[in-house]
Design an enzyme around this catalytic site. Structure first.
Site, PDB file in Angstrom:
ATOM      1  N   GLN A 127       0.827  -1.203   0.000  1.00 50.39           N
ATOM      2  CA  GLN A 127       0.000   0.000   0.000  1.00 50.39           C
ATOM      3  C   GLN A 127       0.865   1.258   0.000  1.00 50.39           C
ATOM      4  O   GLN A 127       1.758   1.398   0.846  1.00 50.39           O
ATOM      5  CB  GLN A 127      -0.923   0.013   1.210  1.00 50.39           C
ATOM      6  CG  GLN A 127      -1.913  -1.140   1.265  1.00 50.39           C
ATOM      7  CD  GLN A 127      -1.400  -2.335   2.035  1.00 50.39           C
ATOM      8  OE1 GLN A 127      -0.185  -2.564   2.115  1.00 50.39           O
ATOM      9  NE2 GLN A 127      -2.308  -3.105   2.610  1.00 50.39           N
ATOM     10  N   GLN A 168      -0.560   0.058  -5.750  1.00 45.55           N
ATOM     11  CA  GLN A 168      -1.589  -0.389  -4.817  1.00 45.55           C
ATOM     12  C   GLN A 168      -2.050   0.778  -3.951  1.00 45.55           C
ATOM     13  O   GLN A 168      -1.235   1.509  -3.381  1.00 45.55           O
ATOM     14  CB  GLN A 168      -1.057  -1.520  -3.926  1.00 45.55           C
ATOM     15  CG  GLN A 168      -2.108  -2.085  -2.977  1.00 45.55           C
ATOM     16  CD  GLN A 168      -1.644  -3.324  -2.239  1.00 45.55           C
ATOM     17  OE1 GLN A 168      -0.609  -3.896  -2.557  1.00 45.55           O
ATOM     18  NE2 GLN A 168      -2.404  -3.749  -1.243  1.00 45.55           N
ATOM     19  N   ASP A 189      -6.657  -2.475  -5.855  1.00 46.04           N
ATOM     20  CA  ASP A 189      -7.540  -1.613  -5.038  1.00 46.04           C
ATOM     21  C   ASP A 189      -7.171  -0.140  -5.186  1.00 46.04           C
ATOM     22  O   ASP A 189      -7.126   0.606  -4.200  1.00 46.04           O
ATOM     23  CB  ASP A 189      -7.451  -2.011  -3.556  1.00 46.04           C
ATOM     24  CG  ASP A 189      -7.710  -3.490  -3.327  1.00 46.04           C
ATOM     25  OD1 ASP A 189      -8.389  -4.125  -4.147  1.00 46.04           O
ATOM     26  OD2 ASP A 189      -7.212  -4.019  -2.305  1.00 46.04           O
TER      27      ASP A 189
END
Length: 560
Positions: free
Chosen positions: A354, A376, A398
């Site tokens: 992330q 991400q 995502d």
């Protein structure tokens, strides 16, 4: 089985309303009823009964009791976090997670104070705009709790901190859910399915990130000089967006500041909408800064020289021990923020997990003609109400995620090449409670492979989204989907998690990836008609007609 036959869509109406409308308890909300009557219609009856034990009153009485208890608990939780932060022996990852929790707990105390004030002043349903605002704030309280929880679970390494605070968060989330439920039942008017309609706002003639600005001669002269070469933001004589003052950021020293953070620090505090925007013009350049716009810097408008001309970049990531929340290159929680003609970038890469380029938890925030680049978790639409128009968004896993009430309109979505063995998921929506008025609506988008993915489309699977949280809500409508979209359309998160409680929908999309014949057969997935799709438009989903016009950004309030 998913509803794929339009003749069956009338069966979906009650389901749509269950996501978007409160439940009526009685014809007269001022009627005194036992707490069991109220609690049995909530999503957690047993916990609700503990909150309202030994009480007797109306839905308004019960709502005030619950919100007041939520406010008290939010103060206690903030005190606990502050106490742990005094411990100098904590690891850096734990400190970062605690700092996120402190930041979010302070916001929650403010949001709950506002909700209690609204509840104390009224014993009737609130006007639509005020009800929308309070439901939005109470929805954000739950989102903030969930964000704190996840940061502690995934980042904090000190077990005593985790065990203590995770227990508190578990109970507090239940309490805040009851407060949202009761407030919605008492003060939020029933929403009706709205008819599809087209707005005139999309036809004002503003293009390429140009807005009609009303400013004094001094401010106009500074702005025109900053634009250079005779380029002006004004296209015509329309003066619809009030600008109170301007500063210029330029790395060559020709402006007022050389850094964006210094310009933000110079902005006035707690501006109100009627005062106009404080405009920060950011000249062409690559700004390696981590920017965080605090809640008191309201009604800032930040304008750049254009996508890939004004670039704000960083590389923080979970892979380097940041929480997802604090990995953002650019973050804003200040109400009324507007960004135009800017690229926001996180260069951590696909192997760092992330890594957020932009995080917005700013109510009524707007992004026009901007680009968001990452892999991400590129764009974190964290909470509250947001609107994106004519933006480019790049990512892998995502890459549009969060739990705001957000509409993306006429944007380009570019899935990129992920790590070997990964699949792409465009969205991961995070609604945790059916009373939250949140979700992701994507209208009139163009979904195509980014340049690095295009040669590999056949070997990398790309999906429209997956359910990050139990009540995940995402709608794609009137958008072009290229052949990179997997025929199933959507991907599960883990097993059958959320497949019956999510709400995923598609309406009138085009392109080779839009064929719904082989879509998932989850009970929460639907092909919807225009009547249902209208619930997810700017006007109905964001109450946007009440706040977007002052930004000058073009938009359609209804369907195309």
């Amino acid at each position: 089985m998913a509803f794929k036959n339009l003749s069956l869509l009338t069966l979906c109406v009650s389901l749509v309303l269950s996501f978007l409308a409160p439940i009526s308890i009685a014809a007269n909300n001022s009627e005194v009823v036992p707490p069991e009557t109220i609690c049995n219609s909530t999503i957690n009856p047993s916990f609700c009964k503990t909150v309202l034990a030994n009480q007797n009153g109306t839905i308004f009485d019960y709502g005030r009791i619950s919100v007041r208890k939520s406010l008290s608990q939010s103060r206690k939780f903030l005190n606990s976090v502050n106490s742990f932060l005094q411990d100098k022996s904590l690891s850096l990852p734990t400190i970062r997670a605690l700092e996120d929790c402190k930041f979010l707990a302070e916001l929650n105390f403010e949001y709950l104070s506002n909700a209690l004030n609204a509840a104390d002043q009224s014993s009737d349903v609130l006007p639509n705009a005020q009800a929308e605002e309070q439901q939005t704030l109470l929805s954000a309280v739950l989102t903030n709790e969930e964000t704190c929880l996840e940061g502690l679970q995934t980042t904090a390494s000190d077990q005593s901190v985790k065990s203590n605070l995770l227990s508190l968060l578990s109970d507090d989330k239940k309490l805040h859910s009851v407060s949202l439920d009761l407030f919605t039942k008492g003060w939020v008017p029933d929403k009706k399915i709205s008819k599809s309609r087209q707005s005139n706002w999309g036809h004002l003639g503003f293009r390429n990130g140009r807005l009609p600005l009303k400013m004094s001669n001094r401010v106009r002269a500074i702005y025109d000089s900053a634009r250079g070469h005779g380029r002006k933001l004004l296209q015509n004589n329309s003066d619809s967006v009030l600008v109170s003052d301007i500063v210029v950021v330029s790395q060559d020293g020709s402006g007022n500041f050389t850094t964006i953070n210094d310009a933000i620090a110079a902005a006035p505090n707690n501006t109100v909408a009627s005062d106009g925007y404080f405009l920060i013009f950011v000249s062409q350049g690559v700004y390696q800064e981590y920017v965080s716009i605090a809640k008191n810097k309201k009604y800032l408008m930040m304008v750049g020289d254009g996508i890939n001309q004004t670039i704000i970049t960083g590389n923080h990531s979970v892979g380097d021990n940041f929480t997802t929340f604090n990995s953002a290159t650019f973050a804003v929680v200040a109400q009324g923020f507007v960004a135009v003609n800017i690229t926001f970038r996180n260069t951590a890469g696909p192997s760092k997990n992330q890594a957020v380029a932009m995080r917005s938890g700013a109510d009524m925030s707007v992004f026009y003609s901007c680009s968001f680049e990452g892999y991400q978790d590129t764009l974190y639409t964290h909470s509250l109400r947001q609107f994106y128009r004519e933006c480019d968004i790049y990512g892998t896993v995502d890459f549009i995620f969060g739990n705001a009430a957000v509409v993306f309109q006429t944007c380009n979505l570019y899935p990129r090449l992920p790590n070997s063995g990964q699949f792409n998921s465009i969205t991961a929506q995070g609604r945790t409670d059916p009373n939250q008025n949140t979700g992701t609506s994507i209208q009139n988008a163009t979904i195509k492979a980014a340049d690095d993915l295009a040669p590999m489309v056949g070997s990398v699977q790309t999906y429209l989204g997956r359910p990050w949280k139990e009540y995940s809500l995402t709608v794609f409508m009137q958008s072009f989907m290229d052949s990179l979209i997997n025929p199933a359309g959507w991907h599960a998160w883990s097993g059958d998690f959320a497949l019956s409680t999510l709400y995923y929908a598609e309406y009138n999309n085009t392109g080779p990836g839009s064929n719904t014949t082989n879509r998932v057969t989850w009970s929460g997935y639907h092909v919807i008609n225009a009547t249902d799709a209208a619930n997810f438009t700017v006007s109905n989903f964001l109450d946007g007609d009440n706040w977007l016009p002052q930004t000058g950004v073009p938009y359609l309030s209804g369907l195309i």
